[in-house]
Design an enzyme around this catalytic site. Structure first.
Site, short mmCIF file in Angstrom:
data_model
loop_
_atom_site.label_atom_id
_atom_site.label_comp_id
_atom_site.label_asym_id
_atom_site.label_seq_id
_atom_site.Cartn_x
_atom_site.Cartn_y
_atom_site.Cartn_z
CG HIS A 47 -99.20 -26.87 67.16
ND1 HIS A 47 -100.22 -26.02 67.49
CD2 HIS A 47 -99.59 -27.50 66.03
CE1 HIS A 47 -101.20 -26.14 66.60
NE2 HIS A 47 -100.84 -27.03 65.71
CG ASP A 96 -100.56 -30.81 66.53
OD1 ASP A 96 -99.75 -29.87 66.52
OD2 ASP A 96 -101.72 -30.71 66.09
N GLY A 148 -105.24 -28.09 59.99
CA GLY A 148 -104.68 -27.31 58.88
C GLY A 148 -104.88 -25.82 59.06
CB SER A 150 -102.59 -24.97 63.43
OG SER A 150 -103.34 -25.88 64.17
C1 4AZ Z 1 -105.85 -28.96 64.56
O1 4AZ Z 1 -105.72 -30.19 64.55
C2 4AZ Z 1 -107.07 -28.36 65.13
N1 4AZ Z 1 -111.76 -27.22 66.43
C3 4AZ Z 1 -107.22 -26.99 65.14
C4 4AZ Z 1 -108.36 -26.43 65.68
C5 4AZ Z 1 -109.34 -27.24 66.21
C6 4AZ Z 1 -109.19 -28.61 66.21
C7 4AZ Z 1 -108.06 -29.18 65.66
C8 4AZ Z 1 -110.56 -26.60 66.81
O2 4AZ Z 1 -104.97 -28.24 64.08
#
Ligand code: 4AZ
Length: 200
Positions: A47, A96, A148, A150
């Site tokens: 993503h 996202d 952030g 991810s």
């Molecule tokens: C995000 O927005 C995100 N708590 C990544 C992980 C989590 C929540 C949001 C898990 O990239």
């Protein structure tokens, strides 16, 4: 990372930062985390690349403890090519957006793998959970991945080595009690990963 602790890149030298060149700002901006899995091979979250950035705008930074501070241990690489998984489904990534509020220093959080039978939509604001995902969280509801993070790794000790189990993917908020973070189940992709590396 929500909660967690300040860390040093030497504790997890496989951690990568993926940056993208923004022509208007004339600078590289942090895009997502990643994990070094072989020489010249980084794994991250699909993503992060939905915008289909041109490869020549992307760079990978290894060896840095502070996001914006050069380090004698850092190595910066251009990206030759990237592969988004053929079955990647962007349906479930509503809003996202990329937040610019990142930690200036690398952090680590401690979470436990959740049993798969508890890794269900009822715990995750009704969102679909597939067998290609795994859940992990802190029983105290303190440490968690967040915006952030991810593409960054979830590692577990296994036979005296840290082993890649997950890629930070999504969640219902961050650090909510009884709400896990959701990770890509990397073990489902060992054949896919090997085939990409072998073919390239
Ligand atoms: C995000 O927005 C995100 N708590 C990544 C992980 C989590 C929540 C949001 C898990 O990239």
């Amino acid at each position: 990372i929500r909660g967690g602790q300040a860390s040093d890149i030497r504790e997890h030298p496989w951690q990568a930062a993926i940056t993208v060149y923004l022509p208007r700002a004339k600078s590289y901006n942090f895009l997502c985390g990643g994990v070094l899995i072989d020489s010249c091979w980084i794994l991250s979250a699909a993503h992060c690349f939905q915008e289909r950035f041109d490869e020549n705008r992307l760079r990978v930074v290894l060896g840095r403890t502070f996001r914006l501070q050069n380090s004698s241990s850092e190595q910066i690489f251009d990206v030759e090519k990237y592969w988004i998984h053929e079955q990647y489904d962007d349906e479930t990534y509503d809003n996202d957006i990329v937040s610019p509020f990142y930690s200036e220093r690398i952090k680590r959080g401690l979470v436990r793998l959740w049993p798969q039978e508890q890794c269900v939509p009822e715990k995750l604001a009704g969102r679909l959970v597939t067998p290609n995902m795994l859940c992990a969280g802190d029983t105290r509801g303190l440490d968690d991945a967040c915006k952030g993070d991810s593409g960054g790794p979830l590692v577990c000790p296994k036979n005296g080595r840290m082993t890649l189990m997950g890629l930070i993917s999504w969640g219902d908020g961050c650090g909510k009690k009884d709400t896990p973070g959701v990770y890509t189940r990397v073990t489902n992709y060992t054949n896919w990963i090997s085939s990409k590396i072998r073919a390239n």
